[in-house]
Enzyme design. Structure first.
Site, PDB file in Angstrom:
ATOM      1  N   GLY A  33       0.911  -1.107  -0.029  1.00  0.00           N
ATOM      2  CA  GLY A  33      -0.104   0.193   0.102  1.00  0.00           C
ATOM      3  C   GLY A  33       0.754   1.084  -0.087  1.00  0.00           C
ATOM      4  CG  ASP A  47       1.790  -0.771  10.230  1.00  0.00           C
ATOM      5  OD1 ASP A  47       0.601  -0.611   9.832  1.00  0.00           O
ATOM      6  OD2 ASP A  47       2.700  -0.349   9.881  1.00  0.00           O
TER       7      ASP A  47
HETATM    8  C1  S3P Z   1       2.985   3.591   6.413  1.00  0.00           C
HETATM    9  C2  S3P Z   1       2.038   4.139   6.905  1.00  0.00           C
HETATM   10  C3  S3P Z   1       0.864   3.361   7.681  1.00  0.00           C
HETATM   11  C4  S3P Z   1       1.241   1.953   7.905  1.00  0.00           C
HETATM   12  C5  S3P Z   1       2.062   1.213   6.761  1.00  0.00           C
HETATM   13  C6  S3P Z   1       3.106   2.010   6.392  1.00  0.00           C
HETATM   14  C7  S3P Z   1       3.991   4.508   5.549  1.00  0.00           C
HETATM   15  O1  S3P Z   1      -0.424   3.345   6.685  1.00  0.00           O
HETATM   16  O2  S3P Z   1       0.106   1.302   8.302  1.00  0.00           O
HETATM   17  O3  S3P Z   1       2.192  -0.311   6.989  1.00  0.00           O
HETATM   18  O4  S3P Z   1       5.112   3.739   5.359  1.00  0.00           O
HETATM   19  O5  S3P Z   1       3.825   5.563   5.425  1.00  0.00           O
HETATM   20  P1  S3P Z   1      -1.201   4.719   6.753  1.00  0.00           P
HETATM   21  O6  S3P Z   1      -0.382   5.753   6.706  1.00  0.00           O
HETATM   22  O7  S3P Z   1      -2.015   4.518   5.455  1.00  0.00           O
HETATM   23  O8  S3P Z   1      -2.107   4.458   7.725  1.00  0.00           O
END
Ligand code: S3P
Length: 434
Positions: free
Chosen positions: A95, A313
């Site tokens: 993501g 996380d």
């Molecule tokens: C992350 C931000 C978080 C986290 C993901 C890594 C990042 O997600 O859950 O594992 O590296 O910016 P969100 O910012 O969408 O909550």
């Protein structure tokens, strides 16, 4: 692949050097891409998510070579030299790459198509696409610009202020990176401060980044457009989220002692340590990056909305601490968990139930009645979510019970060396089965 854990393991003890941080690794690679010239990246994560980013920066024009000692030498084309990729940018399960990649793609002259695996295709992208469009980005995506695949046509963005409804480091980062090529400053207002790794990177690249705590408690970050200058060397800190599996398991076991070395310990990443402390574990921080954990019989707690970004996380493994603790523990204001690699409100509850715990879910969290005394063997479906798989493994170890974890190869999404560390720290006897 199933991971089969034999009865007789124990809570983690000894010394853990966690793997390199995944979030920081993604940013180090993007920084090396956007700065023109050579950057040495030391201690890059080998997680599959990060490998996808390595492939992506190659597709955008970076030349990457690996030195004998495992460090990477990256020749970045700089923002001016970004190239239109020949093929689709495949983010795999990541993501972070999906969102940050949408931001970077606005800087690329030409067309960038971004796609990922089945899990990423279910994750919301409108939260990034809409604000980027409001600054003038030309982006379309499946389902009315809501899901991957997405197509981006590079365009010069306008500056401006974006107010985010969800606290998301990924969305903030996408906007700040896209802002490097904007006509004027881009400001992002987030409801609660989230991990600052993109801001830290931009500062390292010589860009002007301003931060401000607003009167209503929100957090504003602004970047002035400019040309990143290369940093000679980026050293990636170790991953507190990977350490969390072992830290929580040790904290929930009276008598256990674990030492973690080299982890990034900024406040937006260590909310889980605060939670464990108030549940009764003894957690000592030595210097900048060492944590000593001594386990205890834990008491129940409640995690509230404002804390969630600092431990987002770690919720699947904190849920294990909830189940071990005496009393009613709950987490609320955590609806974001529903749009992670899996719907982590439901999949965490299913994992706990596989161990015999009593859990009730709600739209934005869950409640656990503890303590649970699981008896083995347990069967847990990881649902291809790395954090569910690792949470289940450490819980089985602390109880000394047998377990079978389905599709456990997915741990490599973030922690390819997990099984080795698990076997060493928990003296676990394991085998894998196809
Ligand atoms: C992350 C931000 C978080 C986290 C993901 C890594 C990042 O997600 O859950 O594992 O590296 O910016 P969100 O910012 O969408 O909550």
């Amino acid at each position: 692949m199933d991971l089969v854990i034999r009865p007789g393991a124990h809570a983690p003890s000894g010394v853990l050097e966690p793997p390199p941080d995944k979030s920081i690794s993604h940013r180090a690679l993007l920084g090396a891409l956007l700065a023109r010239g050579t950057t040495i990246v030391e201690g890059l994560s080998r997680a599959l998510d990060v490998t996808a980013t390595l492939e992506a920066i190659r597709a955008f024009g970076a030349v990457v070579s690996e030195r004998a000692n495992g460090t990477l030498e990256i020749d970045g084309p700089g923002i001016e030299g970004l190239v239109e990729p020949e093929g689709v940018i495949d983010v795999g399960n990541s993501g972070t790459l999906a969102r940050l990649g949408l931001g970077v793609a606005t800087l690329v002259p030409g067309l960038v198509v971004i796609d990922g695996d089945a899990s990423v295709r279910r994750r919301p992208m409108a939260r990034v696409i809409e604000p980027l469009r409001s600054l003038g980005a030309v982006i379309d995506a499946r389902g009315g610009a809501r899901w991957l695949p997405a197509a981006v046509r590079g365009a010069r963005l306008a500056g401006g202020t974006i107010e985010l409804r969800v606290a998301s480091a990924q969305v903030k980062s996408a906007l700040l990176l896209a802002g490097l090529g904007a006509a004027s400053a881009v400001s992002v207002v987030e409801p609660v401060a989230t991990r600052p790794h993109t801001e830290e990177l931009l500062g390292l690249l010589g860009l002007e980044v301003d931060e401000e705590e607003l009167a209503d408690g929100r957090h504003r970050v602004s970047v002035v457009p400019g040309t990143p200058r290369p940093v000679e060397r980026i050293v990636v800190a170790r991953d507190p989220s990977a350490a969390a599996f072992f830290v929580v398991a040790a904290a929930a076991t009276p008598g256990a002692r674990l030492e973690v070395r080299g982890a990034y310990l900024g406040p937006t990443r260590t909310g889980y340590l605060d939670v464990l402390r108030r549940m009764g574990a003894e957690i000592e921080v030595l210097g900048r990056d060492t944590v000593i954990v001594r386990g205890a019989a834990l008491g129940a707690t409640t995690i509230v909305a404002d804390e969630v970004p600092s431990l987002i996380d770690e919720v699947p493994v904190l849920a294990v601490a909830f189940a071990a603790a005496r009393g009613t523990s709950r987490i609320e204001g955590a609806a974001e968990l529903r749009v992670k690699e899996s719907d982590r409100i439901e999949t965490t509850a299913r994992m706990l139930e596989a161990f015999g715990a009593t859990v009730e879910t709600s739209h934005d969290g869950f409640v656990v009645e503890g303590p649970t005394s699981p008896s083995g063997p347990v069967l847990v479906d990881s649902v291809r979510d790395h954090r569910i798989a690792m949470s289940a493994a450490v819980w089985a170890a602390t109880q000394g019970i047998g377990a079978r974890i389905r599709d456990a190869e997915w741990v490599a999404t973030s922690y390819p060396g997990f099984v080795d560390d698990f076997v060493r720290l928990c003296e676990a006897v394991v085998r894998t089965e196809d």
